[in-house]
Motif scaffolding. Sequence first.
Motif, PDB file in Angstrom:
ATOM      1  N   ALA A  27       0.740  -1.201   0.068  1.00 27.76           N
ATOM      2  CA  ALA A  27       0.118  -0.033   0.046  1.00 27.76           C
ATOM      3  C   ALA A  27       0.901   1.152   0.092  1.00 27.76           C
ATOM      4  CB  ALA A  27      -0.917   0.156   1.396  1.00 27.76           C
ATOM      5  N   PHE A  28       1.929   1.264   0.755  1.00 29.55           N
ATOM      6  CA  PHE A  28       2.728   2.280   0.865  1.00 29.55           C
ATOM      7  C   PHE A  28       3.407   2.604  -0.569  1.00 29.55           C
ATOM      8  CE2 PHE A  28       6.510   5.028   2.471  1.00 29.55           C
ATOM      9  CZ  PHE A  28       5.794   5.648   3.425  1.00 29.55           C
ATOM     10  N   ALA A  29       3.907   1.525  -1.115  1.00 31.27           N
ATOM     11  CA  ALA A  29       4.391   1.653  -2.668  1.00 31.27           C
ATOM     12  C   ALA A  29       3.300   1.952  -3.640  1.00 31.27           C
ATOM     13  CB  ALA A  29       5.225   0.590  -2.831  1.00 31.27           C
ATOM     14  N   ALA A  30       2.154   1.553  -3.488  1.00 36.76           N
ATOM     15  CA  ALA A  30       1.184   1.690  -4.323  1.00 36.76           C
ATOM     16  C   ALA A  30       0.645   3.243  -4.428  1.00 36.76           C
ATOM     17  CB  ALA A  30      -0.105   1.192  -4.245  1.00 36.76           C
ATOM     18  N   ALA A  31       0.672   3.818  -3.089  1.00 34.33           N
ATOM     19  CA  ALA A  31       0.368   5.324  -2.849  1.00 34.33           C
ATOM     20  C   ALA A  31       1.501   6.223  -3.616  1.00 34.33           C
ATOM     21  CB  ALA A  31       0.454   5.588  -1.288  1.00 34.33           C
ATOM     22  N   GLN A  32       2.445   5.552  -3.739  1.00 38.19           N
ATOM     23  CA  GLN A  32       3.646   6.758  -4.414  1.00 38.19           C
ATOM     24  C   GLN A  32       3.214   6.580  -5.924  1.00 38.19           C
ATOM     25  OE1 GLN A  32       7.735   5.988  -2.837  1.00 38.19           O
ATOM     26  NE2 GLN A  32       6.568   4.746  -1.551  1.00 38.19           N
ATOM     27  N   VAL A  33       2.888   5.379  -6.492  1.00 36.27           N
ATOM     28  CA  VAL A  33       2.956   5.395  -7.796  1.00 36.27           C
ATOM     29  C   VAL A  33       1.542   5.260  -8.575  1.00 36.27           C
ATOM     30  CG1 VAL A  33       5.295   4.212  -7.979  1.00 36.27           C
ATOM     31  CG2 VAL A  33       3.280   2.898  -7.702  1.00 36.27           C
ATOM     32  N   ALA A  34       0.421   4.883  -7.923  1.00 31.23           N
ATOM     33  CA  ALA A  34      -0.618   4.707  -8.457  1.00 31.23           C
ATOM     34  C   ALA A  34      -1.449   6.213  -9.063  1.00 31.23           C
ATOM     35  CB  ALA A  34      -1.575   4.158  -7.618  1.00 31.23           C
ATOM     36  N   PRO A  35      -2.089   6.274 -10.045  1.00 25.95           N
ATOM     37  CA  PRO A  35      -2.904   7.495 -10.229  1.00 25.95           C
ATOM     38  C   PRO A  35      -3.934   7.794  -9.181  1.00 25.95           C
ATOM     39  CG  PRO A  35      -3.534   5.776 -11.678  1.00 25.95           C
ATOM     40  CD  PRO A  35      -2.456   5.071 -11.029  1.00 25.95           C
ATOM     41  N   ALA A  36      -4.292   8.984  -9.174  1.00 27.27           N
ATOM     42  CA  ALA A  36      -5.259   9.576  -8.406  1.00 27.27           C
ATOM     43  C   ALA A  36      -6.581   8.412  -8.517  1.00 27.27           C
ATOM     44  CB  ALA A  36      -5.910  11.093  -8.612  1.00 27.27           C
ATOM     45  N   GLY A  37      -7.145   8.281  -7.135  1.00 25.50           N
ATOM     46  CA  GLY A  37      -8.221   7.333  -7.325  1.00 25.50           C
ATOM     47  C   GLY A  37      -8.253   6.621  -6.029  1.00 25.50           C
ATOM     48  N   VAL A  38      -9.180   5.720  -5.880  1.00 27.17           N
ATOM     49  CA  VAL A  38      -9.345   4.993  -4.698  1.00 27.17           C
ATOM     50  C   VAL A  38      -9.185   3.464  -4.732  1.00 27.17           C
ATOM     51  CG1 VAL A  38     -11.028   3.975  -2.694  1.00 27.17           C
ATOM     52  CG2 VAL A  38     -11.248   6.314  -3.870  1.00 27.17           C
ATOM     53  N   TRP A  39      -7.958   2.858  -4.226  1.00 26.29           N
ATOM     54  CA  TRP A  39      -7.485   1.768  -4.365  1.00 26.29           C
ATOM     55  C   TRP A  39      -7.502   0.728  -3.110  1.00 26.29           C
ATOM     56  CZ3 TRP A  39      -6.212   0.984  -9.588  1.00 26.29           C
ATOM     57  CH2 TRP A  39      -6.034   2.144 -10.124  1.00 26.29           C
ATOM     58  N   ILE A  40      -7.520  -0.442  -3.253  1.00 23.11           N
ATOM     59  CA  ILE A  40      -7.438  -1.502  -2.548  1.00 23.11           C
ATOM     60  C   ILE A  40      -6.101  -2.391  -2.589  1.00 23.11           C
ATOM     61  CG2 ILE A  40      -8.485  -3.469  -1.072  1.00 23.11           C
ATOM     62  CD1 ILE A  40     -11.053  -2.179  -1.486  1.00 23.11           C
ATOM     63  N   ALA A  41      -5.179  -2.430  -1.632  1.00 29.78           N
ATOM     64  CA  ALA A  41      -4.073  -3.109  -1.760  1.00 29.78           C
ATOM     65  C   ALA A  41      -4.166  -4.450  -0.759  1.00 29.78           C
ATOM     66  CB  ALA A  41      -2.816  -2.555  -1.239  1.00 29.78           C
ATOM     67  N   MET A  42      -4.485  -5.617  -1.290  1.00 29.87           N
ATOM     68  CA  MET A  42      -4.668  -7.016  -0.732  1.00 29.87           C
ATOM     69  C   MET A  42      -4.048  -7.961  -1.605  1.00 29.87           C
ATOM     70  SD  MET A  42      -5.678  -6.467   2.584  1.00 29.87           S
ATOM     71  CE  MET A  42      -6.381  -7.930   2.854  1.00 29.87           C
ATOM     72  N   ASN A  43      -3.859  -9.017  -0.864  1.00 30.25           N
ATOM     73  CA  ASN A  43      -3.474 -10.299  -1.442  1.00 30.25           C
ATOM     74  C   ASN A  43      -2.413  -9.943  -2.669  1.00 30.25           C
ATOM     75  OD1 ASN A  43      -6.951 -10.470  -1.291  1.00 30.25           O
ATOM     76  ND2 ASN A  43      -5.587 -11.656   0.117  1.00 30.25           N
ATOM     77  N   GLY A  44      -1.396  -9.140  -2.534  1.00 21.74           N
ATOM     78  CA  GLY A  44      -0.463  -8.927  -3.594  1.00 21.74           C
ATOM     79  C   GLY A  44      -1.104  -8.387  -4.889  1.00 21.74           C
ATOM     80  N   THR A  45      -2.251  -7.853  -4.670  1.00 17.48           N
ATOM     81  CA  THR A  45      -2.790  -7.394  -5.741  1.00 17.48           C
ATOM     82  C   THR A  45      -3.108  -5.923  -5.409  1.00 17.48           C
ATOM     83  OG1 THR A  45      -3.818  -9.314  -6.610  1.00 17.48           O
ATOM     84  CG2 THR A  45      -4.601  -7.439  -7.532  1.00 17.48           C
ATOM     85  N   LEU A  46      -3.223  -4.797  -6.340  1.00 20.01           N
ATOM     86  CA  LEU A  46      -3.777  -3.460  -6.241  1.00 20.01           C
ATOM     87  C   LEU A  46      -5.067  -3.466  -7.187  1.00 20.01           C
ATOM     88  CD1 LEU A  46      -3.344  -0.638  -5.167  1.00 20.01           C
ATOM     89  CD2 LEU A  46      -2.150  -0.033  -7.366  1.00 20.01           C
ATOM     90  N   PHE A  47      -6.130  -3.448  -6.392  1.00 21.08           N
ATOM     91  CA  PHE A  47      -7.577  -3.382  -6.849  1.00 21.08           C
ATOM     92  C   PHE A  47      -7.914  -2.120  -7.049  1.00 21.08           C
ATOM     93  CE2 PHE A  47      -7.253  -7.421  -4.561  1.00 21.08           C
ATOM     94  CZ  PHE A  47      -7.521  -8.303  -5.614  1.00 21.08           C
ATOM     95  N   ASP A  48      -8.908  -1.654  -8.101  1.00 26.73           N
ATOM     96  CA  ASP A  48      -9.561  -0.526  -8.239  1.00 26.73           C
ATOM     97  C   ASP A  48     -10.824  -0.730  -7.226  1.00 26.73           C
ATOM     98  OD1 ASP A  48     -11.629   1.153  -9.122  1.00 26.73           O
ATOM     99  OD2 ASP A  48     -11.041   1.108 -11.147  1.00 26.73           O
ATOM    100  N   GLY A  49     -10.635   0.411  -6.395  1.00 32.38           N
ATOM    101  CA  GLY A  49     -11.752   0.442  -5.152  1.00 32.38           C
ATOM    102  C   GLY A  49     -13.081   0.387  -5.552  1.00 32.38           C
ATOM    103  N   GLN A  50     -13.250   0.724  -6.846  1.00 31.72           N
ATOM    104  CA  GLN A  50     -14.814   0.697  -7.404  1.00 31.72           C
ATOM    105  C   GLN A  50     -15.197  -0.652  -7.918  1.00 31.72           C
ATOM    106  OE1 GLN A  50     -16.112   3.577  -6.289  1.00 31.72           O
ATOM    107  NE2 GLN A  50     -14.117   3.860  -5.348  1.00 31.72           N
ATOM    108  N   HIS A  51     -14.348  -1.411  -7.872  1.00 34.22           N
ATOM    109  CA  HIS A  51     -14.496  -3.076  -8.739  1.00 34.22           C
ATOM    110  C   HIS A  51     -13.843  -3.833  -7.982  1.00 34.22           C
ATOM    111  CE1 HIS A  51     -16.246  -0.681 -11.919  1.00 34.22           C
ATOM    112  NE2 HIS A  51     -15.444   0.096 -12.198  1.00 34.22           N
ATOM    113  N   VAL A  52     -14.463  -4.030  -6.688  1.00 32.25           N
ATOM    114  CA  VAL A  52     -13.569  -5.120  -5.739  1.00 32.25           C
ATOM    115  C   VAL A  52     -14.577  -5.522  -4.936  1.00 32.25           C
ATOM    116  CG1 VAL A  52     -12.596  -3.557  -4.173  1.00 32.25           C
ATOM    117  CG2 VAL A  52     -11.320  -5.887  -4.533  1.00 32.25           C
ATOM    118  N   ARG A  53     -14.506  -7.006  -4.482  1.00 30.78           N
ATOM    119  CA  ARG A  53     -15.140  -7.405  -3.117  1.00 30.78           C
ATOM    120  C   ARG A  53     -14.380  -8.094  -2.451  1.00 30.78           C
ATOM    121  NH1 ARG A  53     -17.359 -12.096  -4.165  1.00 30.78           N
ATOM    122  NH2 ARG A  53     -17.459 -12.935  -6.335  1.00 30.78           N
ATOM    123  N   LYS A  54     -14.697  -8.207  -1.064  1.00 31.21           N
ATOM    124  CA  LYS A  54     -14.080  -9.646  -0.460  1.00 31.21           C
ATOM    125  C   LYS A  54     -14.810 -10.716  -0.734  1.00 31.21           C
ATOM    126  CE  LYS A  54     -12.528 -10.954   4.116  1.00 31.21           C
ATOM    127  NZ  LYS A  54     -12.348 -10.659   5.698  1.00 31.21           N
TER     128      LYS A  54
END
Length: 173
Positions: free
Chosen positions: A136-163
């Motif tokens: 998450a710390f790395a993703a915050a540095q390189v991902a474009p503006a938006g809402v993301w979820i960092a879990m399970n070794g994957t960076l998910f678009d926060g608008q298209h993810v579920r547990k």
Amino acid sequence: MARRSPAEGARHVNQILILTTGGTIDKLYFDALSTYQIGESVVDRMLATARVTLPYRRVELMRKDSLELTDADRATIAAAIADAPEQRIVVTHGTDTMAHTAQALRGIAGKTVVLVGALSPARFAESDATFNLGMAFAAAQVAPAGVWIAMNGTLFDGQHVRKDRTINAFVVD
């Protein structure tokens, strides 16, 4: 309480704001019957152990299990993000309602927000917390503006993810 990295006071264009809200990442278990409470955040310790030198500021917003979060709590998270001078934000959060919070934050423009949690507490020897926080710390540095979820070794678009509770992992929705 706000805490700063070793580069305290530095106004760095890449400074990251870390908002802690509770969740499994900070749980303390007291017995075999799973009695727990959300303890003091372990984020500073985890980042120090990883020898992170990028400036960051940590603010504790709340200590709640994500199943206890309300719409008012989500509004508090959104306001803290909107009011922050930082453009890159990591939010520690429980996994059960993380996707719901990501949806609630979708109106925030111009900032990179990465929600992160753990499926087992950071205080456990075999926790995914350290890996997820680092991602998450790395993703915050390189991902474009938006809402993301960092879990399970994957960076998910926060608008298209579920547990997916059947596999105890996050999946594209």
